[in-house]
Design an enzyme around this catalytic site. Structure first.
Site, PDB file in Angstrom:
ATOM      1  N   ASP A  17       0.908  -1.144   0.000  1.00 37.45           N
ATOM      2  CA  ASP A  17       0.000   0.000   0.000  1.00 37.45           C
ATOM      3  C   ASP A  17       0.945   1.191   0.000  1.00 37.45           C
ATOM      4  O   ASP A  17       1.557   1.494   1.024  1.00 37.45           O
ATOM      5  CB  ASP A  17      -0.881   0.003   1.249  1.00 37.45           C
ATOM      6  N   HIS A  18       1.079   1.851  -1.147  1.00 42.26           N
ATOM      7  CA  HIS A  18       2.177   2.815  -1.252  1.00 42.26           C
ATOM      8  C   HIS A  18       2.010   3.994  -0.278  1.00 42.26           C
ATOM      9  O   HIS A  18       2.965   4.698  -0.010  1.00 42.26           O
ATOM     10  CB  HIS A  18       2.364   3.282  -2.703  1.00 42.26           C
ATOM     11  N   GLU A  41      -8.393  14.581  -4.888  1.00 46.82           N
ATOM     12  CA  GLU A  41      -7.575  14.560  -6.098  1.00 46.82           C
ATOM     13  C   GLU A  41      -8.254  15.374  -7.187  1.00 46.82           C
ATOM     14  O   GLU A  41      -9.475  15.387  -7.286  1.00 46.82           O
ATOM     15  CB  GLU A  41      -7.410  13.122  -6.602  1.00 46.82           C
ATOM     16  N   HIS A  78      -5.793   2.804   1.312  1.00 48.87           N
ATOM     17  CA  HIS A  78      -5.074   3.986   1.794  1.00 48.87           C
ATOM     18  C   HIS A  78      -5.773   4.652   2.983  1.00 48.87           C
ATOM     19  O   HIS A  78      -5.151   5.001   3.977  1.00 48.87           O
ATOM     20  CB  HIS A  78      -4.912   5.022   0.680  1.00 48.87           C
TER      21      HIS A  78
HETATM   22  C1  BG6 Z   1      -3.664   4.777  -6.206  1.00 44.06           C
HETATM   23  C2  BG6 Z   1      -5.053   4.829  -6.772  1.00 44.06           C
HETATM   24  O1  BG6 Z   1      -3.529   3.669  -5.354  1.00 44.06           O
HETATM   25  O2  BG6 Z   1      -3.411   5.951  -5.475  1.00 44.06           O
HETATM   26  C3  BG6 Z   1      -5.225   6.052  -7.638  1.00 44.06           C
HETATM   27  O3  BG6 Z   1      -5.294   3.663  -7.541  1.00 44.06           O
HETATM   28  C4  BG6 Z   1      -4.836   7.300  -6.888  1.00 44.06           C
HETATM   29  O4  BG6 Z   1      -6.565   6.166  -8.095  1.00 44.06           O
HETATM   30  C5  BG6 Z   1      -3.459   7.125  -6.258  1.00 44.06           C
HETATM   31  O5  BG6 Z   1      -4.836   8.387  -7.785  1.00 44.06           O
HETATM   32  C6  BG6 Z   1      -3.127   8.288  -5.356  1.00 44.06           C
HETATM   33  O6  BG6 Z   1      -1.796   8.174  -4.941  1.00 44.06           O
HETATM   34  P1  BG6 Z   1      -0.979   9.448  -4.514  1.00 44.06           P
HETATM   35  O7  BG6 Z   1       0.321   8.901  -4.038  1.00 44.06           O
HETATM   36  O8  BG6 Z   1      -0.860  10.309  -5.743  1.00 44.06           O
HETATM   37  O9  BG6 Z   1      -1.766  10.120  -3.460  1.00 44.06           O
END
Ligand code: BG6
Length: 517
Positions: free
Chosen positions: A203-204, A242, A267
């Protein structure tokens, strides 16, 4: 310190992670080597790790994909993606980095491809000194996860888990399942081949420095924790906003997921866990994850009617973002014209724990909102008596701690100060911490930290099977309620606005409102 892969000097563009430990020699096998994630995130992260001296000199990358590319073709394609980053020293470092990259053609379900991969890996062990250690990264569509793991097992590419060296570890991208039953089924297939210690579910968000800082703020200081509870906290708001819509041809995939699966299940649940968990006994992977699971287990169990009352889903209609006209969700490429999938979700929940009972947590996330901003706001109670004149600046008079996850990474504490003069009037002022100014370097990319952790064998920032299971249990009750014929249809909001009025009603019931960002 071990010898590292061609560190020339500190990368002037991006400060590397501090070089504390260099991982074992190893090969990273990228399944989905021709895909977007490999090009946009994974190879750049490996490049920056190498450039900053965080990778061992005995290191190799194997790109595995269906195309009939040569090593040279893969290198050329990756070079194009990396050149866009604008590193002035790129040409000098690239040739050295590229000599560690090879391509292995094969389909995900063909044993012959895996047999050839095995040979190639053994060759790399001799030519690049990678000593049999393997990190397999599944940057592929979720329907291939189980097949690839099965094939890796059948081809003898996974070592027994109890063996410390050489090691094999598998990184699985999201989404891990699309509901509780499918996540459990996938877990069963994964565990037929792999031990939990070999699985890294990514989960990045957990790789983001500001997300890790939530625990540092809470448990590395003594002033916050005593007030981090229902006696002092009136509510908590978590926003992941976003501007983007369905860019990059994502519409078709996204329409099967929606914000609830794409952002909330993973997330946002992780952010909630880190804000609400009890202090772990130490920072070991299991101690931290044990406390996170307890938060997920304290999530509410709702009836259908309660889901409709506490969760709002919405789709954007055509609108404009920063002067640019954009289409509505149902007009996006790949989205079904009668889709009920929702790119916006807001919910109000409470946690059934002694620390948090009755404290509302408001969560909202959406695409095509006015700006990109992720933050957590802890709203404290107002002082019990009003000694001073009511403030005239529209603020509530209550303290608020805001953790800015991105952008403008940092935190700020709002409190009241007396306006100079003879009257007893107050105004809200802020103490502000900014990463950029405090540490003078931008935080490292999440994927750099996470890839390094897998190579070091540290699973703390990855989700354990029981975490995934508990998060899906909560989300699946919402999905099930939405599938009922009696479920209210998604409401709408114009692209470029802050979401539908129905979402405002969630905090309004408690006399609260969403923060203006
Ligand atoms: C991803 C989602 O896991 O996270 C995307 O699939 C989303 O839809 C993205 O835009 C958001 O990541 P970050 O790091 O830009 O907040």
């Amino acid at each position: 310190m071990a010898e590292t892969l061609g560190v020339v000097e500190t990368n002037p563009l991006r400060e590397a992670l501090p070089r504390t430990r260099v991982p074992d020699p190893c090969t990273v096998v990228l399944f989905g080597a021709t895909g977007d994630l490999t090009h946009r995130k994974l190879v750049p992260a490996l490049y920056h790790l190498a450039r900053g001296g965080n990778l061992p000199s005995e290191f190799a990358i194997v790109g595995y994909a269906r195309r009939d590319w040569t090593d040279e073709q893969l290198r050329e394609e990756l070079k194009k993606s990396l050149a866009k980053e604008g590193d002035s020293d790129f040409e000098r470092f690239w040739d050295q980095f590229a000599s560690h990259i090879v391509f292995a053609p094969g389909t995900f379900d063909d044993p012959a491809g895996y047999a050839k991969l095995k040979q190639r890996l053994e060759q790399l062990d001799s030519s690049h000194g990678t000593r049999g250690n393997r990190l397999y990264y599944l940057a592929v569509a979720p329907e291939f996860f189980a097949t690839i793991i099965q094939q890796l097992g059948d081809a003898g590419l996974i070592y027994p888990a109890h063996q410390e060296s050489p090691w094999s570890r598998v990184v699985i991208e999201k989404p891990f399942g699309h509901d509780l039953a499918s996540a459990r089924a996938l877990n069963r297939e994964v565990s037929n081949v792999l031990d939990e210690t070999q699985v890294y579910r990514i989960d990045h968000y957990l790789g983001k420095e500001t997300v890790q800082n939530i625990l540092a703020l809470r448990f590395g200081n003594s002033i916050f924790e005593p007030i981090w509870n229902r006696r002092h906290v009136a509510s908590v708001q978590i926003t992941v906003a976003e501007e983007v819509g369905m860019a990059g041809g994502r519409g078709a995939y996204y329409d099967t997921a929606g914000a609830i699966r794409d952002m909330v299940q993973n997330h946002m649940m992780q952010l909630l866990c880190l804000v609400a968990m009890e202090p772990p006994v130490d920072l070991s992977a299991d101690a931290v994850r044990n406390e996170k699971v307890k938060v997920l287990q304290a999530l509410p169990k709702w009836t259908e009617a309660e889901v409709y009352e506490h969760v709002v889903r919405a789709q954007y209609t055509a609108g404009s973002i920063q002067g640019e006209d954009v289409p509505g969700y149902l007009q996006e490429k790949g989205v079904k014209p009668d889709s009920k999938t929702s790119p916006y979700v807001a919910l109000r929940l409470t946690l059934n724990t002694w620390r948090w009972a009755d404290v509302p947590f408001y969560l909202r996330t959406g695409k095509r909102l006015p700006k990109r901003a992720t933050e957590i706001a802890i709203q404290f109670h107002k002082p019990p008596t009003a000694l001073f004149e009511p403030e005239e600046d529209g603020t509530s008079g209550a303290n608020q701690l805001v953790l800015r996850i991105q952008p403008n990474e940092g935190a700020s504490l709002a409190f009241q100060a007396k306006i100079p003069g003879s009257r007893r009037r107050l105004q809200e002022v802020r103490m502000d911490f900014r990463y950029g100014t405090a540490f003078a370097v931008p935080p490292p990319e999440a994927y750099e930290r996470l890839l390094l952790d897998v190579m070091l064998g540290d699973p703390t920032l990855f989700t354990r099977t029981d975490e995934v299971d508990s998060a899906w249990r909560f989300i699946t009750q919402i999905l099930n309620a939405w599938e009922k014929p009696s479920a209210p249809s998604p409401v709408t909001y114009p692209a470029g606005s802050w979401g539908p009025p129905e979402a405002d009603a969630l905090p309004a019931r408690d006399g609260a409102h969403w923060r203006r960002l």
